[in-house]
Design a protein around this motif. Sequence first.
Motif, short mmCIF file in Angstrom:
data_model
loop_
_atom_site.label_atom_id
_atom_site.label_comp_id
_atom_site.label_asym_id
_atom_site.label_seq_id
_atom_site.Cartn_x
_atom_site.Cartn_y
_atom_site.Cartn_z
N LEU A 191 0.83 -1.21 0.00
CA LEU A 191 0.00 0.00 0.00
C LEU A 191 0.86 1.26 0.00
N VAL A 233 -7.99 3.34 -1.52
CA VAL A 233 -8.51 2.80 -0.25
C VAL A 233 -9.71 3.63 0.20
N ALA A 286 -6.08 -4.75 2.92
CA ALA A 286 -6.00 -3.79 1.81
C ALA A 286 -7.17 -3.99 0.85
#
Length: 538
Positions: A191, A233, A286
């Motif tokens: 990420l 996200v 994630a």
Amino acid sequence: MGASSSTEQVSVEQREAESLAVSIGVLPMLQKAFSVLADPQTNTIPLRSLQQCFSLVFENPTSEATAIPPNFQGLLSHLGSSIVDLFFLADKGGVSWIEFLKGYVKCCGRMSASTSFNMLFRVFAMAAVKADISAKLLFESDDSDCKMSGFLTPTDVLMLLWMCYVMSLNSKILKSFGGKGDYSLPDLSHLVLSAVLLCAEVGNDLNPWDCDILSMAVPLPAGKIHMWALKTVPSLPDCFTQFVHGRIQKTITQKNELEPSCLSGHDLSATAVCNTNLLTQGRAWAISLTLRGTLSEEILKACFPSCSDGTSDSLLYRSSFHGKGLNRFWSNVEGYNGPMLILVAASLGDVHDGDGNVKKWILGALTHQAFENKDMFYGSSGSLYAISPVFNVLSSSGKEKNFVYSHLHPTGRVYDPHPKPVGVAFGGSIRNERIFIDEDFAKVTVRHHAADKTYQSGSLFPNQGFLPVEALVLDVEVWGLGGRTAKEMQNKYKKREELFTEQRRKVDLKTFSNWEDSPEKMMMDMTSNPNRVEREDR
């Protein structure tokens, strides 16, 4: 409690605050929580009690892959006071009923996605300053939707993500809220690298397979970080809102809200088992941040066993355990009528050659329907994921519906002049698929997004390029995300198929009473005149 039964004594401000709480369905819960937290003499919540309500005690944390910055624990320890200072206005006596309502609505009320991210960044920025981390984010005013400026470093992004992970772990997974325990922080480098590649000008010098996040000093502008978070996200602020809601709700049942409960240590073993799969806790978390509702919860259950009751088996297929090949794959996913997450680990080069430069990557595909044996594409929705070493999500573009292709060897055909490819594919068109896994699950072919109009554009692994890339398949996993009902229905389907197979193997000669009904007579008739048509008795 601050609310009065007399309508004459209720101010307009209190009515408005209570109306907002009613609109989101939390007024009874907030009334009970206020009665527990408030001092009966002052009818206000002492600041220390409210700060303790949101406090996080996280002792001796460990990390899977990345060293933990020394000031990360200090960041978490100041989380409670930062939340209170930002959202709960207090007077000399403490936080009144009206301000308690307003504070909750500011944290958990309805708001735009941009505002929710701004709120999360403000909490992180204040907690970081209190933990003696140099201030890098600046806000024009105290408004929730004010403009944000400044920058973050990759280490700051890692700590922000870890803070949200701990809040998510605290509110969703563990049986006790808060408390002391030794827990492992997941590897979230995929990420962080996603943010770095999108927000910073690093060029081709960055090697995603070999880089130290903590040593990277590249500034990531606040505006670009905000845009990256919204795209990659989008559910990240939910970690904060669910944490605040869960902590307040927990005060109703907690006997002593000033003493955090102690967490059990069985989650560590569960973490170790989970991280032997391709879908590790960090990768599962994630992916969950790209989804909402049931699918997000099911992905978390798949890798956080302490959140599940242990009765469902989400891992439907793993090639290293069940064996490689389309037939093995099909025997494990057939009959599962629900969303599925498919992960493919591949390498550019043979990992057994001892070459240290072999590049491994993991990609994934989320389907919202069952697999079908068809010689054409099908499906209604889905997403593709670049998972490791850099995370990215490619959702549906809305232009085409070539979401899934799964074709076994055709049955009942002797010769086909134009046979369709045998394998599993996602996106693109037949013989020009975005992702194609061959029949033996030995090789996977990945093509440029120009060949695909079903999923959004983007790379599925670093430095993908324009030409098709053929890589060796290391492992394949399929996770069922349809919950317990879908798994039970699949079990019933398998039992039914086993029963039919067993029945077809048996021929009871006693059922044939004479020569005319015997199978020998039927075979001889077919041999003598195969074109003769017989009427079936019904």
